[in-house]
Design a protein around this motif. Structure first.
Motif, PDB file in Angstrom:
ATOM      1  N   PHE A   1      -8.038  -4.428  11.949  1.00 12.71           N
ATOM      2  CA  PHE A   1      -8.534  -3.159  11.426  1.00 12.71           C
ATOM      3  C   PHE A   1      -7.693  -2.699  10.236  1.00 12.71           C
ATOM      4  CE2 PHE A   1      -8.608   1.531  11.775  1.00 12.71           C
ATOM      5  CZ  PHE A   1      -9.940   1.727  11.488  1.00 12.71           C
ATOM      6  N   ILE A   2      -6.372  -2.796  10.362  1.00  6.10           N
ATOM      7  CA  ILE A   2      -5.475  -2.413   9.263  1.00  6.10           C
ATOM      8  C   ILE A   2      -5.522  -3.447   8.133  1.00  6.10           C
ATOM      9  CG2 ILE A   2      -3.072  -1.946   8.662  1.00  6.10           C
ATOM     10  CD1 ILE A   2      -2.677  -0.924  11.506  1.00  6.10           C
ATOM     11  N   PHE A   3      -5.609  -4.724   8.514  1.00  8.06           N
ATOM     12  CA  PHE A   3      -5.663  -5.791   7.510  1.00  8.06           C
ATOM     13  C   PHE A   3      -6.899  -5.677   6.623  1.00  8.06           C
ATOM     14  CE2 PHE A   3      -7.384 -10.022   6.461  1.00  8.06           C
ATOM     15  CZ  PHE A   3      -6.387 -10.455   5.588  1.00  8.06           C
ATOM     16  N   SER A   4      -8.030  -5.289   7.200  1.00 13.05           N
ATOM     17  CA  SER A   4      -9.260  -5.160   6.411  1.00 13.05           C
ATOM     18  C   SER A   4      -9.138  -4.058   5.373  1.00 13.05           C
ATOM     19  CB  SER A   4     -10.435  -4.887   7.340  1.00 13.05           C
ATOM     20  OG  SER A   4     -10.259  -3.645   8.018  1.00 13.05           O
ATOM     21  N   THR A   5      -8.474  -2.956   5.723  1.00 17.47           N
ATOM     22  CA  THR A   5      -8.275  -1.881   4.761  1.00 17.47           C
ATOM     23  C   THR A   5      -7.376  -2.321   3.619  1.00 17.47           C
ATOM     24  OG1 THR A   5      -8.546  -0.250   6.531  1.00 17.47           O
ATOM     25  CG2 THR A   5      -7.517   0.503   4.495  1.00 17.47           C
ATOM     26  N   LEU A   6      -6.293  -3.015   3.956  1.00 12.03           N
ATOM     27  CA  LEU A   6      -5.394  -3.513   2.912  1.00 12.03           C
ATOM     28  C   LEU A   6      -6.075  -4.566   2.043  1.00 12.03           C
ATOM     29  CD1 LEU A   6      -2.072  -3.812   4.959  1.00 12.03           C
ATOM     30  CD2 LEU A   6      -2.770  -1.987   3.406  1.00 12.03           C
ATOM     31  N   MET A   7      -6.956  -5.354   2.641  1.00 10.37           N
ATOM     32  CA  MET A   7      -7.670  -6.378   1.881  1.00 10.37           C
ATOM     33  C   MET A   7      -8.590  -5.748   0.847  1.00 10.37           C
ATOM     34  SD  MET A   7     -10.135  -9.378   3.359  1.00 10.37           S
ATOM     35  CE  MET A   7     -10.993 -10.503   2.257  1.00 10.37           C
ATOM     36  N   SER A   8      -9.322  -4.720   1.226  1.00 12.67           N
ATOM     37  CA  SER A   8     -10.209  -4.048   0.276  1.00 12.67           C
ATOM     38  C   SER A   8      -9.420  -3.309  -0.798  1.00 12.67           C
ATOM     39  CB  SER A   8     -11.124  -3.071   1.018  1.00 12.67           C
ATOM     40  OG  SER A   8     -11.955  -3.739   1.931  1.00 12.67           O
ATOM     41  N   LYS A   9      -8.259  -2.770  -0.416  1.00  9.81           N
ATOM     42  CA  LYS A   9      -7.455  -2.012  -1.381  1.00  9.81           C
ATOM     43  C   LYS A   9      -6.830  -2.913  -2.429  1.00  9.81           C
ATOM     44  CE  LYS A   9      -4.977   1.377  -3.093  1.00  9.81           C
ATOM     45  NZ  LYS A   9      -4.380   0.552  -4.182  1.00  9.81           N
ATOM     46  N   THR A  10      -6.372  -4.095  -2.040  1.00 11.74           N
ATOM     47  CA  THR A  10      -5.637  -4.963  -2.956  1.00 11.74           C
ATOM     48  C   THR A  10      -6.501  -6.068  -3.565  1.00 11.74           C
ATOM     49  OG1 THR A  10      -4.948  -6.361  -1.089  1.00 11.74           O
ATOM     50  CG2 THR A  10      -3.489  -4.550  -1.729  1.00 11.74           C
ATOM     51  N   SER A  11      -7.782  -6.086  -3.290  1.00 11.42           N
ATOM     52  CA  SER A  11      -8.640  -7.153  -3.794  1.00 11.42           C
ATOM     53  C   SER A  11      -8.905  -6.964  -5.286  1.00 11.42           C
ATOM     54  CB  SER A  11      -9.957  -7.187  -3.023  1.00 11.42           C
ATOM     55  OG  SER A  11     -10.798  -8.197  -3.523  1.00 11.42           O
ATOM     56  N   ASN A  12      -8.993  -8.098  -6.001  1.00  8.22           N
ATOM     57  CA  ASN A  12      -9.283  -8.083  -7.434  1.00  8.22           C
ATOM     58  C   ASN A  12     -10.757  -8.291  -7.735  1.00  8.22           C
ATOM     59  OD1 ASN A  12      -6.565  -7.740  -8.182  1.00  8.22           O
ATOM     60  ND2 ASN A  12      -6.177  -9.936  -8.002  1.00  8.22           N
ATOM     61  N   SER A  13     -11.560  -8.519  -6.729  1.00  8.51           N
ATOM     62  CA  SER A  13     -12.993  -8.763  -6.935  1.00  8.51           C
ATOM     63  C   SER A  13     -13.798  -7.894  -5.985  1.00  8.51           C
ATOM     64  CB  SER A  13     -13.324 -10.239  -6.704  1.00  8.51           C
ATOM     65  OG  SER A  13     -13.074 -10.611  -5.369  1.00  8.51           O
ATOM     66  N   TRP A  14     -15.054  -7.640  -6.378  1.00  8.50           N
ATOM     67  CA  TRP A  14     -15.929  -6.856  -5.528  1.00  8.50           C
ATOM     68  C   TRP A  14     -16.296  -7.611  -4.257  1.00  8.50           C
ATOM     69  CZ3 TRP A  14     -16.196  -1.940  -6.103  1.00  8.50           C
ATOM     70  CH2 TRP A  14     -16.097  -1.361  -7.369  1.00  8.50           C
TER      71      TRP A  14
ATOM     72  N   ASN B   1     -13.609  -4.789   8.580  1.00  8.74           N
ATOM     73  CA  ASN B   1     -13.351  -3.470   9.155  1.00  8.74           C
ATOM     74  C   ASN B   1     -14.437  -3.079  10.145  1.00  8.74           C
ATOM     75  OD1 ASN B   1     -13.906  -0.319   8.881  1.00  8.74           O
ATOM     76  ND2 ASN B   1     -11.731  -0.674   8.523  1.00  8.74           N
ATOM     77  N   LEU B   2     -15.692  -3.365   9.805  1.00 13.31           N
ATOM     78  CA  LEU B   2     -16.811  -3.051  10.706  1.00 13.31           C
ATOM     79  C   LEU B   2     -16.720  -3.858  11.998  1.00 13.31           C
ATOM     80  CD1 LEU B   2     -19.608  -1.762  11.278  1.00 13.31           C
ATOM     81  CD2 LEU B   2     -20.617  -3.667  10.017  1.00 13.31           C
ATOM     82  N   LEU B   3     -16.462  -5.155  11.887  1.00 18.21           N
ATOM     83  CA  LEU B   3     -16.426  -6.016  13.071  1.00 18.21           C
ATOM     84  C   LEU B   3     -15.197  -5.765  13.940  1.00 18.21           C
ATOM     85  CD1 LEU B   3     -17.614  -9.385  11.480  1.00 18.21           C
ATOM     86  CD2 LEU B   3     -18.952  -7.772  12.841  1.00 18.21           C
TER      87      LEU B   3
END
Length: 337
Positions: A16-29, A39-41
């Motif tokens: 759950f926390i990893f998904s938020t960090l992934m969306s925050k630090t991602s360079n692509s849509w 995060n949903l799953l």
């Protein structure tokens, strides 16, 4: 078996926390979209991890509503990358991106799923949905902000959150409409500055966490239980401080970020918008004060059915942290001078 269940919960919290960090630090849509799906799953098993049928119903509603917003987000990104240079429809699809992210946050006018799902959740899941789940959509929405459209949504959020909480008898629905009202202020703060949004979000999450933990500890779900139970004055004073801080009443700590936002609007000569926001805040303070005053003034013993005695060491920590809200006088005075 107990260790296996706890290990699964810890893994879900980690994802759950990893998904938020992934969306925050991602360079692509595409990476942002993958973070939203993870995060949903990871959040759905947290909702349905109970034998209560209301939790299963809330998880099903959440599973049906969130993928719609995610599909709209993915569709908007694909169309912008492929067709925006040819047809010049940038404005329409940026508005669609903002709408999909607002639907994931439970923002008005896409809020119809939000109070019903909050009603069927546990206190911990309510806190996560009303605080942490707003981080990723808010950050992704800040990349493409349509100022005119966003200002209209902010006014709708504040108005619906203030009016919708007046006749609520459920404390969780009451907190959900309070979340919608505060979401309007958070959207306005992120349009001004990310640091201001961070300050507002931390303060709001702090007060929401205390309220959710108190309701869980006292096993309270309806406003009528506040009249039935015989609370001591310390507990009444505690909840009074938190609710008034959430409503933004000066000189409490929750008033500080709202005052900074109003000060910025006055500097930009947006007097009409400032007046509207102040009037809507008075409506929200009205239903906060109406519930609190009636609950405190009704002190006759013949109306009380139960006595509540809380023997929990965490209760004193909550009292200490809730008293921090009274320090708003000091912070606002320092900011003014």
């Amino acid at each position: 078996m107990y260790f296996f269940i706890n290990s699964n919960l810890m893994f879900l919290f980690f994802m759950f926390i990893f998904s938020t960090l992934m969306s925050k630090t991602s360079n692509s849509w595409m990476g942002c979209w993958m973070g939203l799906e993870i995060n949903l799953l990871s959040f759905i098993p947290l909702i349905s991890n109970s034998n209560n049928l209301l939790n299963w119903e809330a998880s099903l509603k959440y599973f049906l509503s969130e993928p719609i917003a995610t599909i709209n987000f993915l569709f908007s990104i694909l169309v912008i990358l492929l067709l925006v240079k040819k047809f010049q429809i940038y404005f329409f699809f940026t508005t669609l991106i903002n709408s999909s992210m607002m639907m994931k946050m439970g923002s008005a006018p896409f809020h119809f799923w939000f109070p019903n799902i909050v009603e069927g959740m546990t206190s911990l899941n309510c806190f996560i949905l009303m605080s942490w789940q707003k981080i990723t959509p808010m950050i992704l929405m800040s990349y493409y902000i349509n100022n005119n459209f966003m200002m209209l949504i902010i006014l709708i959020n504040s108005l619906i959150g203030a009016i919708g909480g007046i006749n609520q008898t459920s404390l969780r629905k009451f907190l959900s409409f309070s979340s919608i009202n505060n979401l309007g202020w958070m959207l306005l703060s992120i349009m001004i500055s990310e640091n201001l949004f961070l300050i507002y979000f931390i303060m709001y999450s702090f007060f929401i966490s205390i309220m959710c933990f108190l309701f869980y500890m006292m096993n309270i779900y309806l406003i009528n239980q506040l009249f039935i139970f015989n609370f001591n004055y310390m507990m009444k004073f505690l909840i009074l401080l938190i609710l008034l801080s959430m409503g933004g009443l000066p000189p409490f700590l929750g008033y500080l970020p709202k005052w900074i936002i109003v000060n910025f609007l006055m500097i930009k000569n947006l007097y009409i918008i400032t007046f509207i926001f102040i009037m809507i805040s008075l409506i929200s303070l009205f239903f906060y004060n109406r519930k609190i005053n009636c609950w405190i003034l009704f002190n006759y013993s013949k109306f009380k059915w139960f006595n509540v005695f809380i023997k929990n060491k965490f209760f004193w920590y909550i009292i200490f942290f809730s008293l921090i809200s009274s320090l708003g006088t000091i912070f606002t005075t320092m900011y003014f001078f």
